[in-house]
Design an enzyme around this catalytic site. Structure first.
Site, PDB file in Angstrom:
ATOM      1  N   ASP A  34     -18.441   4.310 -23.063  1.00 56.83           N
ATOM      2  CA  ASP A  34     -19.626   4.583 -22.254  1.00 56.83           C
ATOM      3  C   ASP A  34     -19.667   3.707 -20.994  1.00 56.83           C
ATOM      4  O   ASP A  34     -20.728   3.480 -20.426  1.00 56.83           O
ATOM      5  CB  ASP A  34     -20.906   4.420 -23.090  1.00 56.83           C
ATOM      6  CG  ASP A  34     -21.046   3.007 -23.630  1.00 56.83           C
ATOM      7  OD1 ASP A  34     -20.144   2.178 -23.403  1.00 56.83           O
ATOM      8  OD2 ASP A  34     -22.078   2.730 -24.274  1.00 56.83           O
ATOM      9  N   HIS A 240       4.754   1.259  -2.973  1.00 54.29           N
ATOM     10  CA  HIS A 240       3.428   1.215  -3.591  1.00 54.29           C
ATOM     11  C   HIS A 240       3.451   0.462  -4.923  1.00 54.29           C
ATOM     12  O   HIS A 240       2.755   0.824  -5.866  1.00 54.29           O
ATOM     13  CB  HIS A 240       2.872   2.637  -3.780  1.00 54.29           C
ATOM     14  CG  HIS A 240       2.510   3.303  -2.491  1.00 54.29           C
ATOM     15  ND1 HIS A 240       2.313   4.654  -2.370  1.00 54.29           N
ATOM     16  CD2 HIS A 240       2.309   2.790  -1.251  1.00 54.29           C
ATOM     17  CE1 HIS A 240       2.028   4.940  -1.108  1.00 54.29           C
ATOM     18  NE2 HIS A 240       2.018   3.833  -0.416  1.00 54.29           N
ATOM     19  N   ASP A 257       0.207  -7.091   0.093  1.00 53.88           N
ATOM     20  CA  ASP A 257      -0.569  -6.116   0.872  1.00 53.88           C
ATOM     21  C   ASP A 257      -1.923  -6.024   0.187  1.00 53.88           C
ATOM     22  O   ASP A 257      -2.046  -5.438  -0.894  1.00 53.88           O
ATOM     23  CB  ASP A 257       0.159  -4.770   0.873  1.00 53.88           C
ATOM     24  CG  ASP A 257      -0.529  -3.721   1.763  1.00 53.88           C
ATOM     25  OD1 ASP A 257      -1.696  -3.935   2.146  1.00 53.88           O
ATOM     26  OD2 ASP A 257       0.114  -2.694   2.034  1.00 53.88           O
ATOM     27  N   ASP A 268      -7.032  -4.235   5.797  1.00 52.81           N
ATOM     28  CA  ASP A 268      -5.732  -3.851   5.228  1.00 52.81           C
ATOM     29  C   ASP A 268      -4.678  -4.758   5.858  1.00 52.81           C
ATOM     30  O   ASP A 268      -4.286  -4.553   7.000  1.00 52.81           O
ATOM     31  CB  ASP A 268      -5.483  -2.365   5.552  1.00 52.81           C
ATOM     32  CG  ASP A 268      -4.192  -1.835   4.958  1.00 52.81           C
ATOM     33  OD1 ASP A 268      -3.531  -2.567   4.201  1.00 52.81           O
ATOM     34  OD2 ASP A 268      -3.854  -0.675   5.259  1.00 52.81           O
ATOM     35  N   HIS A 351       8.430   4.317   6.439  1.00 58.47           N
ATOM     36  CA  HIS A 351       7.019   4.723   6.532  1.00 58.47           C
ATOM     37  C   HIS A 351       6.531   4.661   7.976  1.00 58.47           C
ATOM     38  O   HIS A 351       7.239   4.167   8.859  1.00 58.47           O
ATOM     39  CB  HIS A 351       6.139   3.884   5.597  1.00 58.47           C
ATOM     40  CG  HIS A 351       6.161   2.400   5.855  1.00 58.47           C
ATOM     41  ND1 HIS A 351       5.520   1.822   6.927  1.00 58.47           N
ATOM     42  CD2 HIS A 351       6.732   1.372   5.169  1.00 58.47           C
ATOM     43  CE1 HIS A 351       5.681   0.506   6.875  1.00 58.47           C
ATOM     44  NE2 HIS A 351       6.433   0.201   5.832  1.00 58.47           N
ATOM     45  N   HIS A 355      -2.173   3.624  10.455  1.00 60.36           N
ATOM     46  CA  HIS A 355      -3.106   4.713  10.128  1.00 60.36           C
ATOM     47  C   HIS A 355      -4.479   4.284  10.607  1.00 60.36           C
ATOM     48  O   HIS A 355      -4.731   3.092  10.824  1.00 60.36           O
ATOM     49  CB  HIS A 355      -3.105   4.973   8.611  1.00 60.36           C
ATOM     50  CG  HIS A 355      -3.217   3.721   7.777  1.00 60.36           C
ATOM     51  ND1 HIS A 355      -4.413   3.124   7.489  1.00 60.36           N
ATOM     52  CD2 HIS A 355      -2.275   2.916   7.208  1.00 60.36           C
ATOM     53  CE1 HIS A 355      -4.205   2.036   6.762  1.00 60.36           C
ATOM     54  NE2 HIS A 355      -2.910   1.863   6.585  1.00 60.36           N
ATOM     55  N   HIS A 362      -7.261   4.517   4.454  1.00 59.99           N
ATOM     56  CA  HIS A 362      -6.602   5.531   5.288  1.00 59.99           C
ATOM     57  C   HIS A 362      -7.745   6.404   5.803  1.00 59.99           C
ATOM     58  O   HIS A 362      -8.172   7.340   5.141  1.00 59.99           O
ATOM     59  CB  HIS A 362      -5.588   6.349   4.481  1.00 59.99           C
ATOM     60  CG  HIS A 362      -4.451   5.512   3.971  1.00 59.99           C
ATOM     61  ND1 HIS A 362      -3.603   5.910   2.960  1.00 59.99           N
ATOM     62  CD2 HIS A 362      -4.018   4.276   4.337  1.00 59.99           C
ATOM     63  CE1 HIS A 362      -2.714   4.957   2.737  1.00 59.99           C
ATOM     64  NE2 HIS A 362      -2.949   3.958   3.550  1.00 59.99           N
ATOM     65  N   GLU A 389       1.714  -1.826  11.151  1.00 58.62           N
ATOM     66  CA  GLU A 389       2.373  -2.352   9.962  1.00 58.62           C
ATOM     67  C   GLU A 389       3.846  -1.981   9.829  1.00 58.62           C
ATOM     68  O   GLU A 389       4.242  -1.313   8.872  1.00 58.62           O
ATOM     69  CB  GLU A 389       1.621  -1.900   8.705  1.00 58.62           C
ATOM     70  CG  GLU A 389       1.285  -0.410   8.640  1.00 58.62           C
ATOM     71  CD  GLU A 389       0.611  -0.047   7.321  1.00 58.62           C
ATOM     72  OE1 GLU A 389       1.154  -0.383   6.256  1.00 58.62           O
ATOM     73  OE2 GLU A 389      -0.473   0.568   7.365  1.00 58.62           O
ATOM     74  N   TYR A 393      13.047  -2.763   4.582  1.00 59.74           N
ATOM     75  CA  TYR A 393      13.244  -2.791   3.125  1.00 59.74           C
ATOM     76  C   TYR A 393      14.716  -2.507   2.866  1.00 59.74           C
ATOM     77  O   TYR A 393      15.179  -1.392   3.125  1.00 59.74           O
ATOM     78  CB  TYR A 393      12.366  -1.735   2.444  1.00 59.74           C
ATOM     79  CG  TYR A 393      10.935  -1.779   2.959  1.00 59.74           C
ATOM     80  CD1 TYR A 393      10.007  -2.642   2.397  1.00 59.74           C
ATOM     81  CD2 TYR A 393      10.545  -1.004   4.061  1.00 59.74           C
ATOM     82  CE1 TYR A 393       8.709  -2.720   2.907  1.00 59.74           C
ATOM     83  CE2 TYR A 393       9.264  -1.077   4.572  1.00 59.74           C
ATOM     84  CZ  TYR A 393       8.347  -1.931   3.995  1.00 59.74           C
ATOM     85  OH  TYR A 393       7.079  -2.013   4.510  1.00 59.74           O
ATOM     86  N   ARG A 410       6.987  -6.667   5.187  1.00 59.87           N
ATOM     87  CA  ARG A 410       6.060  -5.883   6.007  1.00 59.87           C
ATOM     88  C   ARG A 410       5.056  -6.865   6.605  1.00 59.87           C
ATOM     89  O   ARG A 410       4.696  -7.859   5.952  1.00 59.87           O
ATOM     90  CB  ARG A 410       5.334  -4.819   5.165  1.00 59.87           C
ATOM     91  CG  ARG A 410       4.349  -3.973   5.963  1.00 59.87           C
ATOM     92  CD  ARG A 410       3.904  -2.670   5.266  1.00 59.87           C
ATOM     93  NE  ARG A 410       3.203  -2.859   4.031  1.00 59.87           N
ATOM     94  CZ  ARG A 410       3.737  -2.644   2.821  1.00 59.87           C
ATOM     95  NH1 ARG A 410       4.970  -2.224   2.695  1.00 59.87           N
ATOM     96  NH2 ARG A 410       3.018  -2.852   1.728  1.00 59.87           N
ATOM     97  N   GLU A 412       1.349  -6.579   8.531  1.00 58.69           N
ATOM     98  CA  GLU A 412       0.310  -5.590   8.837  1.00 58.69           C
ATOM     99  C   GLU A 412      -0.966  -6.259   9.312  1.00 58.69           C
ATOM    100  O   GLU A 412      -1.496  -7.149   8.642  1.00 58.69           O
ATOM    101  CB  GLU A 412       0.004  -4.764   7.569  1.00 58.69           C
ATOM    102  CG  GLU A 412      -1.144  -3.797   7.746  1.00 58.69           C
ATOM    103  CD  GLU A 412      -1.334  -2.871   6.545  1.00 58.69           C
ATOM    104  OE1 GLU A 412      -0.990  -3.277   5.412  1.00 58.69           O
ATOM    105  OE2 GLU A 412      -1.818  -1.747   6.755  1.00 58.69           O
TER     106      GLU A 412
HETATM  107  N1  GLY Z   1      -2.428  -0.812   1.868  1.00 57.95           N
HETATM  108  C1  GLY Z   1      -2.239   0.540   2.196  1.00 57.95           C
HETATM  109  C2  GLY Z   1      -1.505   0.710   3.436  1.00 57.95           C
HETATM  110  O1  GLY Z   1      -0.988  -0.244   3.988  1.00 57.95           O
HETATM  111  O2  GLY Z   1      -1.438   1.785   3.973  1.00 57.95           O
HETATM  112 MN    MN Z   2      -2.016   0.063   5.892  1.00 56.50          MN
HETATM  113 MN    MN Z   3      -1.592  -2.269   3.629  1.00 63.53          MN
END
Ligand code: GLY
Ligand code: MN
Ligand code: MN
Length: 444
Positions: A34, A240, A257, A268, A351, A355, A362, A389, A393, A410, A412
């Protein structure tokens, strides 16, 4: 001064005269037994209402002739018994006054009142096809209006998808939003700094995650804006990665991240740092390449330039660096221009460079100008908020220099387009090699 009534007025001014817009907030969702998942309101609903209680609905009626526009909230009633167990509820009267609605009614009256509100409205604005149960509820209202046809009542003749208009409004952040995003960025940057100071070889990834969560919460952020990634060594090459359960080894990098949500707005941030506080030569070499790519990408964030210029700038620097470091080979992929055209860099950079960012990590808003036939990348405008970002890799593979194997990096940051260029909201997270090493040595 709260911004919600002004946003409702702007949406109402864009609607057809006499048309009705309806928008419900997010449902509560059972997690197990619950217990519910922590409740999070719907972003579009919050944007127009500022209201965070579940079981709420917003109805807007555009002005027509002598009739002024109306904004109406349906919400949970006051309930002394439930408030003893679960806490404060505004109830319609207090909500109407606090959030500037023209009318507010108990949510239990929604279905009955909607047939009256929709009577003779020329059009309905609604998030079509997002939630099947809601679609059925709206269909029920329309049916109830049509059932009155013999008494001379007309049902809406057209339906518009409400979210397209709202997405474009949300894409341009107002000062109120930018202040909240700056706060989310500041807290998140401080959380990264805290996690850097705490990192030691032998810790588990989740112990570093705990440092981030501690800093988010102690500063009043309500949630992480998305599942935090704490990825040591080769885990950084899993884009991810979310298990966060491996031990961090001496000599590895840790890619983190993570960003918080503060009063509904996301940060982010990604930083990558050495577990023992000192980059090895190959780690530093790749790190500085990604940092140069990010600087070039941030320099491309200027009003009037296309959104795609940001990614193009990062890809150019990364690709040239990949040639210099032997990750790409002229004999195999030709010149840097050839490698960019053939996306050869995607073996190591797969990638996008960012964004839109806002209430959703996002965030909403089109990336292309859909009004033009070839749908080009849209021009940046002051008030747009986005992440920058780039990363690299390196998975082990034939012809890939071994000294770079299993390194994932990365970097960002979050920026807002200004009249002159951009403002970085996440500058408190250390980023230069020297800055990171100094901070980590201090705490040892
Ligand atoms: N943390 C999600 C992205 O970097 O898009
Ligand atoms: Mn991001
Ligand atoms: Mn991110």
């Amino acid at each position: 001064m709260m911004p919600y009534a002004g946003r409702r007025a702007r949406l109402l001014a864009r609607m057809q005269p006499g048309a009705v817009a309806v928008l419900g907030t997010a449902p509560e969702v059972l997690r197990n037994g619950d217990s519910d998942y922590p409740y999070r309101h719907d972003s579009h609903f919050y944007y127009l209402s500022g209201y965070t209680e579940p079981e709420s609905f917003l109805v807007l009626v555009a002005a027509r002739g002598e009739q002024a526009a109306r904004s109406i909230l349906f919400c949970r009633e006051k309930n002394v018994e439930r408030e003893i167990w679960e806490g404060f509820r505004f109830g319609p009267d207090a909500a109407r006054q606090a959030f500037g609605f023209d009318e507010a009614w108990p949510i239990g009256e929604l279905d009955a009142r909607m047939a009256d509100i929709l009577a003779d409205a020329p059009a309905l604005y609604y998030p079509l096809g997002v939630n099947a149960a809601r679609d059925a509820q709206v269909a029920g209202w329309l049916k109830a209006v049509r059932a009155r046809a013999r008494t001379g009542v007309a049902a809406p003749q057209t339906t518009h998808h409400l979210l397209g208009m709202l997405d474009e409004m949300r894409l341009l952040k107002d000062d109120y939003e930018i202040a909240l995003m700056a706060r989310a960025g500041l807290i998140s940057g401080q959380a990264h700094a805290r996690a850097m100071r705490a990192t030691r070889p032998g810790m588990f990834e989740y112990e570093i995650e705990a440092e981030l969560l501690h800093e988010f919460r102690r500063n009043g952020a309500q949630f992480p804006a998305y599942p935090s990634i704490v990825a040591a060594g080769a885990n950084a090459c899993v884009l991810h990665y979310s298990a966060n359960n491996r031990q961090v080894l001496d000599g590895e990098l840790v890619l983190v991240d993570a960003g918080c949500e503060f009063d509904g707005y996301a940060a982010d941030i990604t930083r990558t740092w050495p577990a023992n506080g000192r980059f090895t030569d190959p780690q530093r070499t790749l790190y500085e390449l990604v940092l140069r790519a990010q600087a070039a990408a941030i320099a491309a964030v200027e009003p009037g330039r296309p959104y795609s210029a940001i990614h193009d700038a990062a890809v150019r620097v990364l690709t040239e660096g990949m040639f210099d470091l032997g990750l790409l080979d002229r004999d195999k992929v030709g010149s840097p221009d050839d490698a960019i055209a053939a996306r050869a860099y995607a073996q190591f950079y797969m990638h996008g460079t960012g964004h839109w960012l806002g209430m959703d990590v996002h965030d909403v808003g089109a990336y292309r100008d859909l009004t033009l036939p070839d749908k080009p990348s849209r021009a940046l405008l002051p008030g747009m908020a986005l992440t920058v970002e780039p990363g690299i890799y390196v998975r082990p593979g034939e012809g890939v220099p071994e000294r770079f194997w299993d390194i994932g990096i990365r970097i960002e940051d979050d920026v807002v387009v200004t009249d002159a260029g951009c403002r970085v909201l996440t500058g408190d997270a250390p980023k230069d090699v020297a800055e990171i090493e100094a901070l980590m040595q201090e705490s040892r």
